[in-house]
Design an enzyme around this catalytic site. Structure first.
Site, PDB file in Angstrom:
ATOM      1  N   THR A 169      28.786 -13.421  -7.587  1.00  0.00           N
ATOM      2  CA  THR A 169      28.962 -13.755  -8.991  1.00  0.00           C
ATOM      3  C   THR A 169      28.095 -14.966  -9.342  1.00  0.00           C
ATOM      4  OG1 THR A 169      31.228 -12.946  -9.017  1.00  0.00           O
ATOM      5  CG2 THR A 169      30.634 -14.552 -10.706  1.00  0.00           C
ATOM      6  N   GLY A 199      37.880  -8.749 -12.546  1.00  0.00           N
ATOM      7  CA  GLY A 199      38.219  -9.996 -11.873  1.00  0.00           C
ATOM      8  C   GLY A 199      38.277 -11.154 -12.852  1.00  0.00           C
ATOM      9  N   ASP A 200      38.205 -12.345 -12.308  1.00  0.00           N
ATOM     10  CA  ASP A 200      38.363 -13.543 -13.130  1.00  0.00           C
ATOM     11  C   ASP A 200      37.111 -13.952 -13.879  1.00  0.00           C
ATOM     12  OD1 ASP A 200      37.269 -14.346 -10.423  1.00  0.00           O
ATOM     13  OD2 ASP A 200      37.046 -16.231 -11.525  1.00  0.00           O
TER      14      ASP A 200
END
Length: 297
Positions: A169, A199-200
């Site tokens: 990421t 995801g976050d």
């Protein structure tokens, strides 16, 4: 002169020796692109987008070109962007036909009443945003096709350490000469993830946040654990309590990562920026690729 600052990350995971130089070089190039915008008086949002575009276009990282594939062998890209003056935010989730998802996130942040779009609805905004649609296969590299097939045929490898072994990421934080902050992240997720998993990284208050009155932060790593632990919230709470200095930034980053590991056994990293542009970074994976502004800048 008002201080400006640029920080980038390229993921927290067990980056092998043979890939380390490429990760470092990619982060330096992205930081240089963002810094060039700031040095000319550009705004923090433009600097963050310039940096992240470099990382999305670099096949070294899990964002844009070179992203991991999901359980069907497809790309699903997420990107989020936030500015710290008016607290505007935009994000796209699960897109495949956008070359640089961070650009579409910016369009949403600046031109739409809604904050988050996913899938086909997000991709339909490419036209109004002036962004060309691309073939989803343009994001897929032979390296990732091979990785996908390995995990598909040997699922025990996927279940034994993927959280530490594959997180590229990317993200950026910036403070411009007017004192405005911005934060952005972009990701292809994790290898062989379930379809439509999010995801976050692109989510406000989970993977990224920017507030001129408090500071900014961005996370990378095992998204499920980052969200459960509230790692980003932990960092911002520390910033609010400890003030505006390089020491405070570093302490906030370390406290957040320690909380992530202690509370949920999570893996990841975080980069933190104070209101004045001081930065800190911490991680509990073997390595994290990142570049912070020099303390003299």
């Amino acid at each position: 002169m008002t201080r400006f600052a640029m920080a980038v990350h390229g993921g927290a995971w067990n980056i092998p020796d043979e890939l380390w130089a490429a990760h470092q070089a990619g982060c330096r190039a992205a930081q240089a692109a963002g810094t060039a915008v700031l040095a000319k008086g550009g705004d923090a949002v433009s600097a963050v987008c310039a940096a992240i575009r470099v990382l999305e276009d670099d096949p070294t990282f899990d964002a844009g070109k070179g992203s991991f594939l999901n359980e069907r062998g497809e790309v699903e890209l997420d990107a989020g962007l936030m500015e710290g003056d008016q607290l505007h935010y935009g994000a796209v989730l699960g897109v495949a036909r956008i070359q640089n998802p961070i650009d579409l996130a910016r369009y949403i942040m600046e031109h739409n009443q809604h904050c988050v779009f996913f899938g086909e609805g997000a991709e339909a905004l490419a036209g109004p945003a002036g962004l060309a649609s691309v073939d989803p296969h343009s994001h897929v590299l032979p390296r990732e096709r091979k990785r996908f097939e390995t995990y598909r045929d040997q699922p025990e490898k996927l279940n034994s350490g993927v959280w530490r072994a594959a997180h590229d990421t990317v993200g950026a934080l910036a403070r411009d000469q007017h004192g405005n902050l911005a934060a952005g992240n972009s990701t292809g997720g994790i290898p062989n993830k379930q379809r439509n998993r999010v995801g976050d990284a692109a989510l406000i208050s989970s993977g990224l946040y920017a507030d001129n009155e408090m500071g900014a932060a961005m996370c990378t790593g095992w998204g499920e654990s980052i969200m459960r632990a509230g790692m980003l919230h932990q960092a911002l709470a520390q910033l609010k309590a400890k003030g505006d200095s390089s020491e405070a930034a570093q302490a906030a980053a370390e406290t957040a990562v320690n909380h992530l590991e202690r509370r949920v056994g999570g893996y990841g990293g975080i980069v933190v920026m104070t209101r004045s542009g001081y930065c800190g970074a911490a991680f509990n994976t073997e390595r994290m690729a990142f570049e912070l502004p020099s303390k003299d800048s």
